[in-house]
Design a protein around this motif. Structure first.
Motif, short mmCIF file in Angstrom:
data_model
loop_
_atom_site.label_atom_id
_atom_site.label_comp_id
_atom_site.label_asym_id
_atom_site.label_seq_id
_atom_site.Cartn_x
_atom_site.Cartn_y
_atom_site.Cartn_z
N GLU A 16 0.82 -1.22 0.00
CA GLU A 16 0.00 0.00 0.00
C GLU A 16 0.85 1.27 0.00
N PHE A 18 3.50 1.82 -1.80
CA PHE A 18 3.81 2.14 -3.20
C PHE A 18 2.57 2.63 -3.93
N GLU A 19 1.40 2.05 -3.59
CA GLU A 19 0.15 2.49 -4.21
C GLU A 19 -0.16 3.94 -3.82
N ARG A 20 0.14 4.28 -2.58
CA ARG A 20 -0.14 5.64 -2.11
C ARG A 20 0.68 6.68 -2.86
N LEU A 21 1.90 6.30 -3.20
CA LEU A 21 2.78 7.23 -3.92
C LEU A 21 2.68 7.09 -5.43
N GLY A 22 1.92 6.09 -5.89
CA GLY A 22 1.72 5.91 -7.32
C GLY A 22 2.94 5.42 -8.07
N ILE A 23 3.76 4.59 -7.40
CA ILE A 23 4.96 4.05 -8.05
C ILE A 23 4.94 2.53 -8.02
N GLU A 24 5.68 1.94 -8.95
CA GLU A 24 5.79 0.49 -9.01
C GLU A 24 6.90 0.02 -8.09
N LYS A 128 2.60 -9.74 -9.55
CA LYS A 128 2.12 -9.04 -8.37
C LYS A 128 2.49 -9.83 -7.13
#
Length: 265
Positions: A16, A18-24, A128
């Motif tokens: 989460e 990485f999802e919050r920062l929008g990066i892979e 994933k």
């Protein structure tokens, strides 16, 4: 080890972030360094702490003389990793699976295996909660396409252990040895450039030297270690370490140079 944990544990335990920062999150890391420095052990330790399923594969295990079977094994490996995600795929001796394409003139099979592995890592079917740890002592032999951004783009040098680490390794290997008047701290200083495997060999040679002196020997003394030093030499010399330290900068320089295109382009 902190750098490796950051690359492996964060994506698996806290996706989460990485999802919050929008990066892979990073897909993989390459551990490289002299033989015997504990690359495989480091990978196992990180996998154990992360709590992820650990799938270990030695390079030659994936290769087969039958046409198409090696590619099938790679597909099956990644399919299994996706099923049991979060998981870590550990590719030991990765240079044997992904050698530089164009360097093997006698066979097309090797290039096909490399292509299959690259497709699994960054193909249409997204990885994933699967992280790849690879290890090699020949990073210069690995195909550059595997080390490009988006694939295994994190390179971590695993050097020879420092004095503190060498002392801990000596304590482990000498734990069951009947030592007498042996200064382990002094030995830790003297073993500069010794890998973990070298230290294990040193302790074994000291014990063997005690047996050669007296088959009924019940003690291993300082002199036995001194004799062992004459037979066991460090594998991670300064020249060797410098060679590995220059690899990443050398890799960037090669990428910038206008070299002749390899055969596969």
């Amino acid at each position: 080890i902190h750098k490796v944990r950051e690359m492996i544990e964060l994506p698996l335990r806290h996706p989460e972030l990485f999802e919050r920062l929008g990066i892979e999150p990073p897909k993989g890391v390459l551990l490289y360094g002299p033989p015997g420095t504990g690359k495989t052990l480091l990978a196992k330790a990180v996998a154990n702490e992360s709590g992820a399923n650990f799938i270990s594969v030695k390079g030659p295990e994936l290769l087969s003389k039958w046409f198409g079977e090696s590619e099938q094994r790679i597909r099956e490996l990644f399919r299994r990793a996706r099923q049991v995600a979060p998981s870590i795929i550990f590719l030991d001796e990765v240079d044997s699976i992904v050698p530089k394409r164009g360097s093997y003139y006698g066979t097309h099979a090797t290039e096909s295996v490399v292509s299959q592995l690259l497709t699994e890592i960054s193909g249409l079917e997204e990885l994933k909660n699967v992280v790849i740890i690879s290890a090699t002592n020949r990073p210069d032999m690995v195909d550059p396409a595997l080390l490009r951004p988006g694939r295994i783009d994190r390179l971590v040098l695993v050097p020879a252990p420092d004095v503190k680490s060498r002392l801990e390794i000596l304590k482990i290997h000498a734990k069951n040895m009947p030592l007498k008047d042996v200064d382990l701290k002094g030995l830790a200083v003297k073993t500069e450039g010794f890998s973990g495997a070298d230290i294990e060999s040193l302790c074994r040679e000291a014990g063997m030297d005690a047996l050669r002196e007296n088959i009924k020997a019940k003690e291993v003394k300082e002199k036995h270690f001194n004799d062992a030093f004459k037979k066991i030499s460090p594998s991670a010399t300064k020249d060797v370490i410098q060679h590995y330290e220059k690899f990443e900068s050398r890799k960037r320089e090669v990428e910038k140079e206008n070299e002749p295109s390899p055969r596969y382009i």
